[in-house]
Design a protein around this motif. Sequence first.
Motif, PDB file in Angstrom:
ATOM      1  N   GLU A  15       0.881  -1.578   0.114  1.00 49.79           N
ATOM      2  CA  GLU A  15      -0.195   0.020   0.053  1.00 49.79           C
ATOM      3  C   GLU A  15       0.734   1.597   0.139  1.00 49.79           C
ATOM      4  O   GLU A  15       0.388   2.525  -1.204  1.00 49.79           O
ATOM      5  CB  GLU A  15      -1.131   0.538   1.163  1.00 49.79           C
ATOM      6  CG  GLU A  15      -2.192   0.698   0.815  1.00 49.79           C
ATOM      7  CD  GLU A  15      -3.336   0.722   2.374  1.00 49.79           C
ATOM      8  OE1 GLU A  15      -3.340  -0.170   2.242  1.00 49.79           O
ATOM      9  OE2 GLU A  15      -3.191   2.393   2.688  1.00 49.79           O
ATOM     10  N   ARG A  18      -9.431  -7.152  -3.126  1.00 47.04           N
ATOM     11  CA  ARG A  18     -10.425  -7.644  -2.628  1.00 47.04           C
ATOM     12  C   ARG A  18     -10.695  -9.406  -2.756  1.00 47.04           C
ATOM     13  O   ARG A  18     -11.423  -9.614  -1.686  1.00 47.04           O
ATOM     14  CB  ARG A  18     -11.371  -6.912  -4.013  1.00 47.04           C
ATOM     15  CG  ARG A  18     -12.789  -7.725  -3.232  1.00 47.04           C
ATOM     16  CD  ARG A  18     -13.721  -6.653  -4.216  1.00 47.04           C
ATOM     17  NE  ARG A  18     -13.988  -6.827  -5.561  1.00 47.04           N
ATOM     18  CZ  ARG A  18     -14.026  -6.316  -6.855  1.00 47.04           C
ATOM     19  NH1 ARG A  18     -15.140  -5.704  -6.333  1.00 47.04           N
ATOM     20  NH2 ARG A  18     -13.738  -7.188  -7.691  1.00 47.04           N
ATOM     21  N   TRP A  73      -2.843  -4.486  -6.832  1.00 50.23           N
ATOM     22  CA  TRP A  73      -3.142  -3.975  -5.657  1.00 50.23           C
ATOM     23  C   TRP A  73      -4.647  -4.117  -5.226  1.00 50.23           C
ATOM     24  O   TRP A  73      -5.247  -5.319  -4.308  1.00 50.23           O
ATOM     25  CB  TRP A  73      -2.132  -3.228  -5.283  1.00 50.23           C
ATOM     26  CG  TRP A  73      -2.642  -3.053  -4.010  1.00 50.23           C
ATOM     27  CD1 TRP A  73      -2.247  -3.115  -2.989  1.00 50.23           C
ATOM     28  CD2 TRP A  73      -4.024  -2.602  -3.278  1.00 50.23           C
ATOM     29  NE1 TRP A  73      -2.757  -3.123  -1.507  1.00 50.23           N
ATOM     30  CE2 TRP A  73      -3.880  -1.876  -1.857  1.00 50.23           C
ATOM     31  CE3 TRP A  73      -4.349  -1.571  -3.789  1.00 50.23           C
ATOM     32  CZ2 TRP A  73      -4.507  -1.167  -1.156  1.00 50.23           C
ATOM     33  CZ3 TRP A  73      -5.624  -0.478  -3.367  1.00 50.23           C
ATOM     34  CH2 TRP A  73      -5.897  -0.010  -1.550  1.00 50.23           C
ATOM     35  N   ALA A  74      -5.661  -3.685  -6.147  1.00 51.77           N
ATOM     36  CA  ALA A  74      -7.144  -3.660  -5.468  1.00 51.77           C
ATOM     37  C   ALA A  74      -7.260  -4.821  -5.806  1.00 51.77           C
ATOM     38  O   ALA A  74      -8.015  -5.550  -5.185  1.00 51.77           O
ATOM     39  CB  ALA A  74      -7.329  -2.579  -5.990  1.00 51.77           C
ATOM     40  N   ARG A 132      -7.947   5.345  -0.589  1.00 51.65           N
ATOM     41  CA  ARG A 132      -7.987   4.345   0.236  1.00 51.65           C
ATOM     42  C   ARG A 132      -9.738   4.776   0.681  1.00 51.65           C
ATOM     43  O   ARG A 132      -9.534   3.025   0.278  1.00 51.65           O
ATOM     44  CB  ARG A 132      -7.088   5.080   1.428  1.00 51.65           C
ATOM     45  CG  ARG A 132      -7.236   3.213   2.204  1.00 51.65           C
ATOM     46  CD  ARG A 132      -6.570   1.987   0.997  1.00 51.65           C
ATOM     47  NE  ARG A 132      -6.484   1.197   2.159  1.00 51.65           N
ATOM     48  CZ  ARG A 132      -7.219   0.178   1.830  1.00 51.65           C
ATOM     49  NH1 ARG A 132      -8.438   0.776   1.953  1.00 51.65           N
ATOM     50  NH2 ARG A 132      -6.881  -0.819   2.998  1.00 51.65           N
ATOM     51  N   PHE A 182      -1.348  -0.501  -9.735  1.00 52.53           N
ATOM     52  CA  PHE A 182      -2.591  -0.269  -8.858  1.00 52.53           C
ATOM     53  C   PHE A 182      -3.791  -1.524  -9.109  1.00 52.53           C
ATOM     54  O   PHE A 182      -3.981  -1.793  -8.004  1.00 52.53           O
ATOM     55  CB  PHE A 182      -3.571   1.167  -9.232  1.00 52.53           C
ATOM     56  CG  PHE A 182      -4.588   1.181  -8.362  1.00 52.53           C
ATOM     57  CD1 PHE A 182      -4.398   1.600  -6.821  1.00 52.53           C
ATOM     58  CD2 PHE A 182      -5.799   1.485  -8.462  1.00 52.53           C
ATOM     59  CE1 PHE A 182      -5.405   1.912  -5.866  1.00 52.53           C
ATOM     60  CE2 PHE A 182      -6.784   1.182  -8.286  1.00 52.53           C
ATOM     61  CZ  PHE A 182      -6.962   1.445  -7.081  1.00 52.53           C
ATOM     62  N   ARG A 183      -4.446  -1.761 -10.221  1.00 54.60           N
ATOM     63  CA  ARG A 183      -5.336  -2.689 -10.305  1.00 54.60           C
ATOM     64  C   ARG A 183      -4.695  -4.130  -9.633  1.00 54.60           C
ATOM     65  O   ARG A 183      -5.996  -4.850  -8.830  1.00 54.60           O
ATOM     66  CB  ARG A 183      -5.506  -2.794 -11.477  1.00 54.60           C
ATOM     67  CG  ARG A 183      -5.909  -1.236 -12.598  1.00 54.60           C
ATOM     68  CD  ARG A 183      -6.412  -2.085 -13.791  1.00 54.60           C
ATOM     69  NE  ARG A 183      -6.293  -2.565 -14.777  1.00 54.60           N
ATOM     70  CZ  ARG A 183      -5.003  -2.040 -15.810  1.00 54.60           C
ATOM     71  NH1 ARG A 183      -5.317  -0.770 -15.741  1.00 54.60           N
ATOM     72  NH2 ARG A 183      -4.441  -2.385 -16.518  1.00 54.60           N
ATOM     73  N   HIS A 190      -6.345   3.626 -11.780  1.00 48.92           N
ATOM     74  CA  HIS A 190      -6.847   2.913 -12.324  1.00 48.92           C
ATOM     75  C   HIS A 190      -6.666   2.078 -13.991  1.00 48.92           C
ATOM     76  O   HIS A 190      -6.495   1.260 -14.459  1.00 48.92           O
ATOM     77  CB  HIS A 190      -8.647   2.816 -12.606  1.00 48.92           C
ATOM     78  CG  HIS A 190      -8.996   2.623 -11.382  1.00 48.92           C
ATOM     79  ND1 HIS A 190      -9.190   3.362 -10.034  1.00 48.92           N
ATOM     80  CD2 HIS A 190      -9.457   1.722 -11.181  1.00 48.92           C
ATOM     81  CE1 HIS A 190     -10.012   2.782  -9.562  1.00 48.92           C
ATOM     82  NE2 HIS A 190     -10.687   1.749  -9.642  1.00 48.92           N
ATOM     83  N   ILE A 198     -13.353  -3.917 -10.623  1.00 48.53           N
ATOM     84  CA  ILE A 198     -12.662  -2.986 -10.946  1.00 48.53           C
ATOM     85  C   ILE A 198     -12.212  -2.692 -11.946  1.00 48.53           C
ATOM     86  O   ILE A 198     -11.221  -2.704 -13.046  1.00 48.53           O
ATOM     87  CB  ILE A 198     -11.642  -3.026  -9.545  1.00 48.53           C
ATOM     88  CG1 ILE A 198     -11.274  -4.013  -8.669  1.00 48.53           C
ATOM     89  CG2 ILE A 198     -10.034  -2.438 -10.055  1.00 48.53           C
ATOM     90  CD1 ILE A 198     -10.950  -4.810  -7.551  1.00 48.53           C
ATOM     91  N   GLN A 238       1.101   2.363  -3.237  1.00 50.58           N
ATOM     92  CA  GLN A 238       0.792   2.825  -4.266  1.00 50.58           C
ATOM     93  C   GLN A 238       0.018   4.151  -4.498  1.00 50.58           C
ATOM     94  O   GLN A 238       0.391   4.915  -4.762  1.00 50.58           O
ATOM     95  CB  GLN A 238      -0.854   2.010  -3.692  1.00 50.58           C
ATOM     96  CG  GLN A 238      -0.615   0.331  -4.077  1.00 50.58           C
ATOM     97  CD  GLN A 238      -0.220  -0.008  -5.464  1.00 50.58           C
ATOM     98  OE1 GLN A 238      -1.180   0.372  -6.011  1.00 50.58           O
ATOM     99  NE2 GLN A 238       0.056  -1.038  -5.598  1.00 50.58           N
ATOM    100  N   VAL A 276     -11.664   3.638  -1.982  1.00 51.21           N
ATOM    101  CA  VAL A 276     -10.659   1.442  -2.049  1.00 51.21           C
ATOM    102  C   VAL A 276     -11.889   1.480  -0.955  1.00 51.21           C
ATOM    103  O   VAL A 276     -12.714   0.275  -1.828  1.00 51.21           O
ATOM    104  CB  VAL A 276      -9.380   1.412  -1.896  1.00 51.21           C
ATOM    105  CG1 VAL A 276      -9.393  -0.043  -2.160  1.00 51.21           C
ATOM    106  CG2 VAL A 276      -8.684   2.075  -3.291  1.00 51.21           C
ATOM    107  N   TYR A 332     -14.562  -0.904  -3.112  1.00 49.38           N
ATOM    108  CA  TYR A 332     -14.655  -2.117  -3.196  1.00 49.38           C
ATOM    109  C   TYR A 332     -14.654  -3.304  -1.747  1.00 49.38           C
ATOM    110  O   TYR A 332     -14.056  -4.035  -2.269  1.00 49.38           O
ATOM    111  CB  TYR A 332     -13.360  -2.995  -3.667  1.00 49.38           C
ATOM    112  CG  TYR A 332     -13.185  -1.908  -5.289  1.00 49.38           C
ATOM    113  CD1 TYR A 332     -13.701  -1.856  -6.437  1.00 49.38           C
ATOM    114  CD2 TYR A 332     -10.978  -0.691  -5.736  1.00 49.38           C
ATOM    115  CE1 TYR A 332     -13.697  -1.462  -7.601  1.00 49.38           C
ATOM    116  CE2 TYR A 332     -11.502  -0.704  -7.019  1.00 49.38           C
ATOM    117  CZ  TYR A 332     -12.467  -0.703  -7.606  1.00 49.38           C
ATOM    118  OH  TYR A 332     -12.533  -0.279  -9.287  1.00 49.38           O
TER     119      TYR A 332
END
Lengths: 374, 104
Positions: free
Chosen positions: A37, A78, A73-74, A305, A70-71, A65, B20, A40, A308, A312
């Motif tokens: 993080e 999730r 990590w996101a 954050r 980043f994608r 995005h 996403i 990020q 997010v 998500y």
Amino acid sequence: MSTPSLTHPMLPEASHDEMAQQLFIRDLKMWLGGEIEPLQGEIARKLDPGPSHNDRDAEAFARLHEEPAFRSWAGMFRASQEIMWDDIWRSVERQADALDARADAVSLGSLKLDPDFKAPAYLVDGHVHIMPGGYDLDAPGVKQGAMMDRGGAVYMLGRNGGFLNDGRGKTVLAHVYALYPDLAPRRILELGCGVGTSLLPLAQAFPEAESYGLDVGSSMLRYAHARAGHLGVAAHFVQGSAEQAPFEDGSFDLVFSAALMHETSAEAIERILAESHRLLRPGGVAVHLEVPSRYDELDLWSQIRSQVERDYNNEPAWQAATSADYAALMRTAGFKDVAVGFQDAAWAPAPGQGGFGSESKGVFRSWFVTSARR
Amino acid sequence: MPMECCRVNLPPPTAGRREITGLSVIEDQALSMIAALASELAVARERIDTLERLLDANGTLPRAQVEAYRAEGEAAQQREGLRHSLIAKVFRPLRDASRRALEG
């Protein structure tokens, strides 16, 4: 979590392998948060459109995005949450009969379910924390509450009172001691009580009071009732909405919520504050605790954050709840002398400790609180 | 071949799961499968570690005996169950995506 000293008899147990699963997902979450993080955050600063941009945080979020790092990590953020729920759901399912039998053994307090109740759309259309089935699912027996309780303990990474997860309730109590030391409530209500983690410290501090917890899910409330009973607390659990609580005007001395607002909606926050005013007798006290972040004071990454979390992890009103002008909203709700500030996280609250001020000491060290006397 | 031997109830579906932006649905699934695989590996290693420590502490099992072992009969059946639940866990995103596609 491997050596739970703070626990209770209703908590779903974890077998050898289930404990390994839960420790793995906890550590994966910590690694993603601690190691990935911060990177990020650096990427976000590179993509920052600058303070002159009129939609700076949303623009940076959109630009992120376009960045594969980043994608991924996101996506993994999730995935870790979804796997956590899947692991815990299986573990609870395995021991559901035993949990129900343990729940049936409880006779303390009461449980009042409403078979015609319809939960608010913001809880039905988006399951908070992407917990399968959501808060309101009428799962058989106590399953949904058991999943929420065990999941909450893993999700909190042990930072909020171990398996009791009662740090927020103890902080509400500390706030009552700090600002309303003369309050001797005879009737206490928590709006959005979940499995009762926050209600119990209040009920235990004021054993003469009748303590009520209100929430939307029947399975969750069955579990909350059993959990309280096994901890020796005679609390009353009622199914209903915090926006329209099924209680008469002026029927409580203390009405509180603990990290409820960010799981509702901007409109619901106003209605819940007004409802807390309606439910109080004159002289009664409302306390609403929330996460300590204030959106406008966050740095760019922390703002992202929270987006997010909103998008998500289904924390629908995270931004609304951390941006709201609670002093104004509380006045609109009918309160006059409104306190707004930060209460130190309390682990052994007692009268005379104080701990309320205008500065946050950070996440899990302070909680945002607004309160007032009717 | 359907896995009738070990079918369990499915968890309830999750409402409001957003895509996403920019992450393909299949990438999303792949990330989740990798994380689930890592979880399974961590669990297996912890279990092996438990066994090896206990066996070593008790002085009961030479390593060669482990290497020579082959599962048969009931043991083989139980292993099949383990493999099936491993598959259901690791490849859960495929099932979830299909359920969501059907609901949509």
